[in-house]
Design a protein around this motif. Structure first.
Motif: not given
Length: 446
Positions: A382-384, A357-360, A371-375, A337-338
């Protein structure tokens, strides 16, 4: 296919991994490959034959050659990554048979992380499924240079060429879209041995190589000397002896490139510079050393160098920073998680870090980015963006698998959470998701 005895010490080495969806026949393929290439010892074959009879099977189940755990044999599935070593007259091999279940996709990251080739199996009846796409994505993210699509169980579709061609076209288009450099499609029947080691008389419409022939002839380069030199320090040697009272050496394995006596180098992350005064390898002094040799460096200046530092040529030193943007495969059951506090292990250095951040998150069906999955959940890609407590010299993963990769670790119990591949550059922005003081309430200094 005829083989001749040769000295395997002079042959090249190929590391490869197998992957595929459940019941696509990975373990059977590997077992057939070992059996038909005469790489199975008689006692191993006898043990497999006995286990097969105990399960009520008349013929030896070759899948048991790789399913080594009792739980795997009892369930008839692959759970852990099974490694096997074998050789032919033309090449030596290290293979990793990885699990097919979606919940074990993370194990493929382990098996493929050092592979130069990945064999991805597809059941000819089912074609390309979600797990096939997931394994292709992992192979692409890990920069595996060669991918083999093995369309298995062709005997169950009457060895139909149109069925093979359709699957090969769909997979190749998908894999190339991911950035895979090369795809070779081979129709096989692992159970019958068709096109595994020997060409199949039942698929005379296919004129390409068998699986083993391709493994023996695919170009493999282990030359890391063309890359900039990277030397992660593992241990500082300070022997107490009358002969060398002032000896100070920095031991480790050269990750890439060439190091020479007299070369100016920079110690990162401190940025201090010196000159290589001497290189010790296997108890003797040498003028030149190259990857992947394990050596001890001696510097001309008395610098503060410790485990976790990186020594690199001053003219080609990597950029050092505290914000890392990367593609990751989350491997833990607990979501990432962020704002999560983690430990980041890069080469021989481990530092505190926060997920900024977890952009995608990658959607495998159409390769779109959510986008912005939150976790990120287990097996998500994903991208972090990560903020580290200390600056790190991280290369782009595309340039160096060794110094462009890292692990995120749970600081509470040491569990591996995430495998990361750094992007082409550090994030241009700091991780803004949460404000942190110079030292937060748990002593994490950022």
């Amino acid at each position: 296919m005829t083989t001749a005895v040769s000295d395997t010490s002079t042959t090249t080495l190929l590391r490869f991994a197998t992957a595929g969806s459940v019941d696509d026949g990975k373990s059977t393929l590997v077992g057939r490959l070992l059996h038909d290439s005469k790489s199975v010892l008689s006692d191993q074959l006898e043990a497999v034959s006995l286990a097969s009879r105990n399960r009520g099977q008349d013929a030896p189940d070759l899948a048991l050659l790789t399913d080594g755990l009792r739980a795997e044999r009892e369930q008839g599935i692959t759970i852990d990554v099974a490694y096997r070593y074998f050789a032919t007259a033309r090449r030596r091999f290290i293979l990793a048979d990885t699990p097919g279940h979606v919940q074990y996709t993370r194990n493929m990251v382990t098996g493929a992380s050092t592979a130069e080739l990945a064999i991805i199996l597809v059941d000819a009846r089912h074609g390309v499924v979600e797990q096939t796409r997931r394994h292709a994505a992992v192979a692409a993210l890990l920069r595996v240079p060669h991918v083999v699509l093995a369309v298995n169980k062709m005997d169950l579709v009457d060895f139909a060429e149109p069925r093979f061609a359709s699957i090969a076209e769909e997979f190749t288009s998908y894999a190339l879209g991911l950035g895979v450099a090369e795809v070779t499609a081979i129709p096989i029947s692992a159970l019958g041995g068709d096109n595994v080691v020997e060409p199949s008389a039942r698929m005379d419409w296919y004129g390409g190589p068998t699986v083993l022939e391709h493994l023996e002839t695919v170009p493999v380069s282990h030359d890391l000397t063309g890359c900039p030199a990277r030397f992660p320090v593992q241990y500082v040697i300070r022997p107490q002896s009358a002969e060398q009272p002032d000896y100070r050496g920095y031991a480790g394995q050269i990750a890439s490139g060439i190091l020479r006596v007299g070369e100016q180098v920079t110690v990162l992350p401190s940025g201090l510079t010196s000159t290589i005064e001497g290189i010790d390898a296997l108890g003797r002094e040498v003028d030149v050393a190259w990857a992947p040799q394990s050596v001890t460096l001696r510097l001309a200046d008395d610098l503060d160098v410790s485990r976790g530092d990186l020594i690199a040529p001053s003219a080609a030193a990597p950029r050092t920073g505290r914000d890392i943007e990367a593609t990751v495969c989350h491997v833990a059951d607990r979501p990432l998680t962020v704002g999560a506090r983690v430990l980041l292990k890069h080469a021989t250095r481990t530092v505190k870090a926060i997920v900024g951040d977890i952009p995608s998150r990658l959607t495998l069906d159409d390769l779109s980015q959510h986008p912005a999955p939150g976790s990120l959940a287990a097996n998500d890609i994903g991208r972090v963006v990560i903020r580290t407590a200390e600056p790190l010299p991280v290369d782009a993963y595309a340039d160096s698998r060794r110094t462009g990769s890292f692990l995120l670790i749970d600081p509470a119990d040491g569990t591996t959470l995430t495998a990361g591949m750094a992007g082409d550059a550090f994030a241009a922005h700091s991780a803004p998701a949460r404000e942190t003081s110079a030292t937060d309430d748990e002593g994490w200094d950022f």
